[in-house]
Design an enzyme around this catalytic site. Sequence first.
Site, PDB file in Angstrom:
ATOM      1  N   SER A  24       0.850  -1.186   0.000  1.00  0.00           N
ATOM      2  CA  SER A  24       0.000   0.000   0.000  1.00  0.00           C
ATOM      3  C   SER A  24       0.892   1.245   0.000  1.00  0.00           C
ATOM      4  O   SER A  24       1.681   1.429  -0.911  1.00  0.00           O
ATOM      5  CB  SER A  24      -0.965  -0.035   1.187  1.00  0.00           C
ATOM      6  N   HIS A  35      -7.657  -5.510  -1.355  1.00  0.00           N
ATOM      7  CA  HIS A  35      -6.499  -4.876  -0.727  1.00  0.00           C
ATOM      8  C   HIS A  35      -6.038  -5.623   0.517  1.00  0.00           C
ATOM      9  O   HIS A  35      -4.907  -5.433   0.974  1.00  0.00           O
ATOM     10  CB  HIS A  35      -6.866  -3.428  -0.375  1.00  0.00           C
TER      11      HIS A  35
END
Length: 653
Positions: A514, A627
């Site tokens: 991320s 994610h």
Amino acid sequence: MKKEKITPEDLFRLKTPADPRFSPDGKRIVFSEASIDQESYTYHSHLFVIDRSDYSMQQWTFGQSNNHSPRWSPDGKLAFISSRSGEPQLYVIKSDGGEAKQITSSESGAQNPVWMDEQRVLFTSFLREESLKGNSLHNPEHPIPFELTELRYKSDADGILHGRKNQLFIADLTTGETELFLTCEGDAASPAVSRDWLAYIHYPEERPGKGMTADVHLRSLQTGQDINLTEGRGIFSEPQFSPDGRYLAFLGHEKEYKSATIQKLWLYDLANEALICLTGEWDMHAGDAVAGDAIYGSVFPGIQWTSDSKGFYLIVSDRGSTGVYYGSVEGLMYPVRMEAEHVSGMRLHPSYHLAVLAISTPEFPSELFEVDFQTGDSIQLTRLNEEWLQKSAVSKPEPFETEAEDGWTIHGWMMKPADWNPEKKYPVILQIHGGPHMMYANTYFHEFQVLASKGYVILYTNPRGSQGYGQDFVNLVRGDYGGGDFKDLMCAVDKAIEQFDFINSSRLGVAGGSYGGFMTNWIVGHTNRFKAAVTQRSISNWLSFSGVSDIGPSFTESEVGGAMPEDAMMLWEHSPLKYAARIETPLLILHSEKDYRCPIEQAEQLYVTLKNKGKTVKFIRFPDQNHELSRSGHPKLRVERLHAILNWFDEFL
């Protein structure tokens, strides 16, 4: 007995206790135990009940399903959510256990149960647009076109929203009926009830240029009057009434530093209709900001009121640990437990200053403890991972600090290889957390243990932007991605090489996900000192990120400091893709195909650019994952991801 090295497959052996709850009389504790079935590669969670008279434990749910969110009714029944019938639905068990009764049969399932009284349960569920009811959104024989009219139309957690709104429903155990209790424009979540009032969080539709907001609402259960306590000023969560119903406490902030604002504690006095921030001058984050990969099924406990309604307990993040603070309605705040550990769950006894805590350390996966806050005494309630710990070579990290170029102290840890020999030199892997407003912490991190067992030194730090070190430190990174944060990380590497003579300075690796993936991309585009890199769920191009991420416009403007199209040149200056031609470090790109937070086109752009320039690069795509792959993704793919990281570093380090 020689202990075994930790492998990716040990993920299947770890168990996580979560969401502990005292019964109304305080004599029992229920919690959910989450684990992974290695044969089917599926997550399972079941409810266990501890009898506090002798601390014996009994399993209450069974089978190949997920059973979680246990909630005691005032008279001792237990409501919970179970997937045993397909979609997660609400079930209830009598106070003495036995067969559970299914209460709801909602097409969209049920979540977050809250008892209103002995016979009624509030819960949240998606309410679909009328045109979508009865249609399968995933049936290729009946495809449905989707018309977009809202800025926020997708979510990393929920995928394409298809007009769904999270609303409040109520199930009546006496009649067996379920009906819509509260509907609003946008989403409703986190209900809490007192005798006269309902509190909930309202997420209105995102407005152009305003970013996301989340308000605390009060609704009278007698008249239906609805009051917005926070009026669009920020992002708030976790409302909880005091036992006497006079106060409502909740967490949140008014976006003073946009997404870098630390979370504060607020109190609304219903008797005087007064709202105050109890921790406005307090430079600490009220909440759990830990980045990890081995705690799943965890439920953040929010504020826990004492029975006299004069005070409460809450979890606070501070310098790489989370601990427990006590607060009073007058504004007094002080720590009652701050150790080098990660407290990820807490539930207060209904009558005493006693709580069940879910606690993890770097060498100790999460277990439940009963802790007396007045004496400090504790009793370990669960030993779910004891057998695995006894035979596994767990590495112990050492605290590590360095000074940044501008004088800030950068805090972190260094983890030696499991078979460390002071006569040898070892390669080191710099790990970078996501967020960036999270923190590495004193918690068990499976990926780090796997790499340490393979002979790597792990260096992980909390550079500027991390939570746990005050508001100014969190805010330093905004508008400066790739600036001071990059220097912090390089200072940490330099200090580690200087301080630890067993590090081989010619064999450096770097990895992150991320924001940590963004920073990995940035690092290899600005220095060639690293011999291998792994970038995961990363950001490479802020220009396109702004339009494709589920938080794209607000995050890009808040964090990077610009909006499309007027700030395109500035966004490009901060994009790792601009510097791709400089990259000489062998780069492994890992990305999930259904990642809506950092969409896979970010990885595709970087991969194609590097491949077209003849660089050493490999791209691995994970199907049907979002994610959260490394934390809660498909178990088999989580293990495959760890093997891919190991193989890449083994080849190039």
